[in-house]
Scaffold this motif. Structure first.
Motif, short mmCIF file in Angstrom:
data_model
loop_
_atom_site.label_atom_id
_atom_site.label_comp_id
_atom_site.label_asym_id
_atom_site.label_seq_id
_atom_site.Cartn_x
_atom_site.Cartn_y
_atom_site.Cartn_z
N ASN A 36 44.66 46.34 29.63
CA ASN A 36 44.41 47.73 30.05
C ASN A 36 42.93 48.10 30.11
N GLY A 37 42.04 47.12 30.08
CA GLY A 37 40.61 47.39 30.22
C GLY A 37 39.99 48.14 29.06
N TYR A 90 40.38 42.65 32.49
CA TYR A 90 41.60 43.40 32.78
C TYR A 90 41.29 44.88 33.01
N ASN A 91 42.16 45.53 33.79
CA ASN A 91 42.19 46.98 33.83
C ASN A 91 43.66 47.39 33.76
N GLY A 93 45.75 47.80 35.99
CA GLY A 93 46.58 47.06 36.94
C GLY A 93 46.74 45.58 36.61
N ILE A 95 44.83 41.71 35.61
CA ILE A 95 43.59 40.94 35.75
C ILE A 95 42.86 41.35 37.03
N ARG A 96 41.54 41.51 36.93
CA ARG A 96 40.72 41.95 38.06
C ARG A 96 39.78 40.83 38.47
N PHE A 97 40.11 40.16 39.59
CA PHE A 97 39.30 39.05 40.07
C PHE A 97 37.93 39.54 40.56
N GLN A 98 37.86 40.77 41.06
CA GLN A 98 36.57 41.35 41.45
C GLN A 98 35.65 41.44 40.24
N ASN A 99 36.19 41.80 39.09
CA ASN A 99 35.38 41.90 37.88
C ASN A 99 34.84 40.53 37.47
#
Length: 152
Positions: A36-37, A90-91, A93, A95-99
């Motif tokens: 959840n970031g 993570y956020n 949504g 895992i965030r590949f952009q991050n």
């Protein structure tokens, strides 16, 4: 004669490199893998030095030689350091590949800057502390970049 001078110059340069003093610097990246970031991610680099001998004791079975380490942990703490923000893996949504790509770009910039400053990347080591089960919700991905260069 020119060959002899060239040979002596090469030998001298090789000799001086062999005895050059080397210094090391460690840069650490900590990337949060908290769901959840909610975590924090950073690149950390000390700008102060510490001598490990000031915080080291020698232990022994011989009571006369045994010296307990009585140093205060707060003396070890470094108050001057660089801290570069990174994005969490993570956020809400997932895992965030952009991050991850953004963190790679920032880390590449840091590594390139270190190389421009005369450092050479000598070693890289990493580890993961991931979620330990239901309700844990904790985790980090840590990487240590160990650079070296000849002392100036």
């Amino acid at each position: 004669m020119k060959k002899l001078v060239l040979l002596i110059a090469i030998a001298f340069l090789s000799y001086s490199d062999a005895f050059a003093q080397v210094e090391y610097k460690i840069i650490t990246s900590v990337e949060s893998i908290v769901p959840n970031g909610l975590g924090r991610s950073r690149i950390v680099s000390a700008t102060e030095e510490r001598n490990y001998k000031d915080y080291t004791s020698e232990r022994s079975d011989d009571k006369e030689k045994d010296k307990r380490n009585k140093s205060d942990r707060s003396e070890i703490r470094v108050k001057n350091f660089e801290e570069t923000k990174l994005l969490n893996f993570y956020n809400l949504g997932g895992i965030r590949f952009q991050n991850i790509a953004a963190n790679d770009a920032v880390l590449s910039s840091k590594i390139n800057t270190m190389i421009e400053e005369g450092w050479e990347l000598a070693f890289v080591t990493s580890a993961v502390e991931s979620e330990g089960g239901k309700g844990d919700g904790k985790g980090i991905f840590i990487t240590r970049f160990i650079f070296k260069r000849n002392k100036q």
